[in-house]
Design a protein around this motif. Structure first.
Motif, PDB file in Angstrom:
ATOM      1  N   THR A 156       0.869  -1.186   0.000  1.00  0.00           N
ATOM      2  CA  THR A 156       0.000   0.000   0.000  1.00  0.00           C
ATOM      3  C   THR A 156       0.903   1.233   0.000  1.00  0.00           C
ATOM      4  OG1 THR A 156      -0.051  -0.188   2.425  1.00  0.00           O
ATOM      5  CG2 THR A 156      -1.943  -1.072   1.231  1.00  0.00           C
ATOM      6  N   ALA A 157       1.338   1.645  -1.200  1.00  0.00           N
ATOM      7  CA  ALA A 157       2.376   2.681  -1.290  1.00  0.00           C
ATOM      8  C   ALA A 157       1.951   3.983  -0.604  1.00  0.00           C
ATOM      9  CB  ALA A 157       2.733   2.936  -2.745  1.00  0.00           C
ATOM     10  N   GLY A 158       0.699   4.380  -0.773  1.00  0.00           N
ATOM     11  CA  GLY A 158       0.192   5.578  -0.092  1.00  0.00           C
ATOM     12  C   GLY A 158       1.031   6.793  -0.417  1.00  0.00           C
ATOM     13  N   ASP A 206      -0.281   0.330  -5.554  1.00  0.00           N
ATOM     14  CA  ASP A 206      -1.386   1.173  -5.116  1.00  0.00           C
ATOM     15  C   ASP A 206      -2.416   1.216  -6.224  1.00  0.00           C
ATOM     16  OD1 ASP A 206      -1.314   3.290  -2.491  1.00  0.00           O
ATOM     17  OD2 ASP A 206      -2.975   3.478  -3.912  1.00  0.00           O
ATOM     18  N   GLN A 246      -4.294   3.849  -6.627  1.00  0.00           N
ATOM     19  CA  GLN A 246      -4.508   5.254  -6.962  1.00  0.00           C
ATOM     20  C   GLN A 246      -3.244   5.822  -7.605  1.00  0.00           C
ATOM     21  OE1 GLN A 246      -7.019   7.694  -4.218  1.00  0.00           O
ATOM     22  NE2 GLN A 246      -6.595   6.062  -2.759  1.00  0.00           N
ATOM     23  N   ALA A 301      -1.274   8.274  -5.588  1.00  0.00           N
ATOM     24  CA  ALA A 301      -0.419   7.689  -4.554  1.00  0.00           C
ATOM     25  C   ALA A 301       0.937   7.297  -5.134  1.00  0.00           C
ATOM     26  CB  ALA A 301      -1.100   6.465  -3.943  1.00  0.00           C
ATOM     27  N   THR A 315       4.530   8.854  -4.206  1.00  0.00           N
ATOM     28  CA  THR A 315       5.605   7.964  -3.763  1.00  0.00           C
ATOM     29  C   THR A 315       6.861   8.174  -4.610  1.00  0.00           C
ATOM     30  OG1 THR A 315       4.046   6.333  -2.935  1.00  0.00           O
ATOM     31  CG2 THR A 315       6.263   5.546  -3.427  1.00  0.00           C
ATOM     32  N   TYR A 326       7.015   0.192  -9.746  1.00  0.00           N
ATOM     33  CA  TYR A 326       5.672   0.692  -9.416  1.00  0.00           C
ATOM     34  C   TYR A 326       4.586  -0.086 -10.147  1.00  0.00           C
ATOM     35  CZ  TYR A 326       8.025   4.659  -7.302  1.00  0.00           C
ATOM     36  OH  TYR A 326       8.810   5.438  -6.499  1.00  0.00           O
ATOM     37  N   SER A 354      -4.173  -3.757  -8.017  1.00  0.00           N
ATOM     38  CA  SER A 354      -4.466  -4.266  -6.679  1.00  0.00           C
ATOM     39  C   SER A 354      -3.324  -5.149  -6.188  1.00  0.00           C
ATOM     40  CB  SER A 354      -5.748  -5.097  -6.712  1.00  0.00           C
ATOM     41  OG  SER A 354      -5.881  -5.822  -5.494  1.00  0.00           O
ATOM     42  N   HIS A 355      -3.023  -5.043  -4.891  1.00  0.00           N
ATOM     43  CA  HIS A 355      -1.997  -5.938  -4.332  1.00  0.00           C
ATOM     44  C   HIS A 355      -2.437  -7.404  -4.385  1.00  0.00           C
ATOM     45  CE1 HIS A 355      -3.783  -3.947  -0.471  1.00  0.00           C
ATOM     46  NE2 HIS A 355      -4.584  -4.896  -0.871  1.00  0.00           N
ATOM     47  N   LEU A 367      -6.102   6.357   1.823  1.00  0.00           N
ATOM     48  CA  LEU A 367      -4.867   7.104   1.588  1.00  0.00           C
ATOM     49  C   LEU A 367      -4.799   8.284   2.559  1.00  0.00           C
ATOM     50  CD1 LEU A 367      -2.433   7.458  -0.384  1.00  0.00           C
ATOM     51  CD2 LEU A 367      -3.948   8.878  -1.784  1.00  0.00           C
ATOM     52  N   THR A 418      -8.877   0.113   1.403  1.00  0.00           N
ATOM     53  CA  THR A 418      -8.556  -1.291   1.187  1.00  0.00           C
ATOM     54  C   THR A 418      -9.763  -2.132   1.607  1.00  0.00           C
ATOM     55  OG1 THR A 418      -7.520  -1.340   3.375  1.00  0.00           O
ATOM     56  CG2 THR A 418      -6.062  -0.998   1.485  1.00  0.00           C
TER      57      THR A 418
END
Lengths: 202, 202
Positions: A31-33, A55, A57, A60, A64, A77, A81-82, A103, A113
């Motif tokens: 979740t890079a955020g 991520d 988004q 995000a 990052t 990158y 979805s993870h 976020l 999430t």
């Protein structure tokens, strides 16, 4: 106060990563955020290591990438979805970090999430992890949908066999403002898919 | 498996003591039981240190004294409630350990630690503790009266001011057979009596 031993959740999760991840390894920021964990992990793995940052988004990932600056060449990158982590990452990885919820500082707090994809990602990453590797999951359950996600995640981790993994819950009990709690999972032996069991006892 | 990072509750509590207690210090085993923690603490403080060991059962103190062997000269035994700790121990102490519930392997499982005296002991020991000292409390709540005690203790520690202490809860989530969970309290600044506050939020 660097002498504190009972750390808050975010520094404690970094200490766990620090204890198990080696220079040159591959790790995952699920979740890079805003990139804080990505940056921490990029420093941790060093110039021969690799961070896979996920991520859903674009903003995000952009934040990052800006945060990483000269460390960007250590990061791969993925605007996805993870839950699809296995499409991009190969075994073994040294560790992975999740920060659940929305976020930080985002205007749209409905993008959060979700239980199913979070659990699918954790389950796949357990297979990818090296023996001795750790997954940290910072869980915020104060927002709409947060409790549902944390309940589902707790049920999932409680179903993991104690011969395969140790799962801990760690939290500060006397802080105001709904701090996150931590779920951390350590892989105790080598496997490609973690064993789930039915809990019938208490 | 000495490489595990997510330890079970009893080894984790020992690691916390190990991190903060110095040779020559005074420490407290609030529930001597069969003497395992007393022995650990006596080794930790060394030949110039002192362990104050409390138990309300003579058989427990006898078992502990037998367990300690040549380390007995580092231990001061007290057949009294830990709630009276302030009658025997002077500031500052380096740390303290509790194991709640009944005496392991005891035939009489009705002799258990009780909420009021446990909380009184913790409260007094917080005043006796050095800045940076830690109290560990291994909580078993599977026996009759156990849940009542753990609920009261949780309410107490949640009322402690976050500027005075950090309180953590730590537990393994996927073990069978009702393992204990850990409450650990770290003293962040010097005080003779910890501040209790009314929680009105959430």
């Amino acid at each position: 106060m660097s002498h504190i031993h009972l750390h808050r959740v975010l520094p404690y999760s970094k200490r766990l990563m620090n204890a198990v991840v080696l220079p040159g390894e591959t790790v995952i920021d699920a979740t890079a955020g805003n990139g804080n964990d990505t940056y921490f992990l990029a420093e941790l793995v060093g110039e021969k290591g690799k961070v896979f940052a996920f991520d859903i988004q674009e903003s995000a990932l952009a934040a990052t990438a800006e945060r990483l600056g000269p460390l960007n060449d250590r990061v791969s990158y993925h605007l996805d979805s993870h839950a699809n982590v296995d499409r991009y990452v190969e075994r073994p990885i040294g560790g992975a970090m999740f920060n659940l919820g929305y976020l930080p500082y985002s205007e749209d707090k409905t993008i959060i999430t979700k239980p199913d994809s979070t659990i699918e990602a954790v389950h796949k990453i357990l297979g990818l992890l090296k023996k001795g590797g750790i997954i940290t999951i910072s869980v915020y359950d104060g927002h709409e949908g947060g409790k549902e996600e944390s309940d589902a995640l707790i049920e999932y981790v409680q179903s993991l066999h104690q011969a395969d993994v140790h799962v801990i819950r760690y939290e500060l009990m006397n802080l105001r403002n709904n701090p996150p709690f931590l779920i951390a999972i350590e892989k105790l032996r080598d496997f490609e898919e973690v064993t789930r069991i039915e809990r019938t006892e208490s």
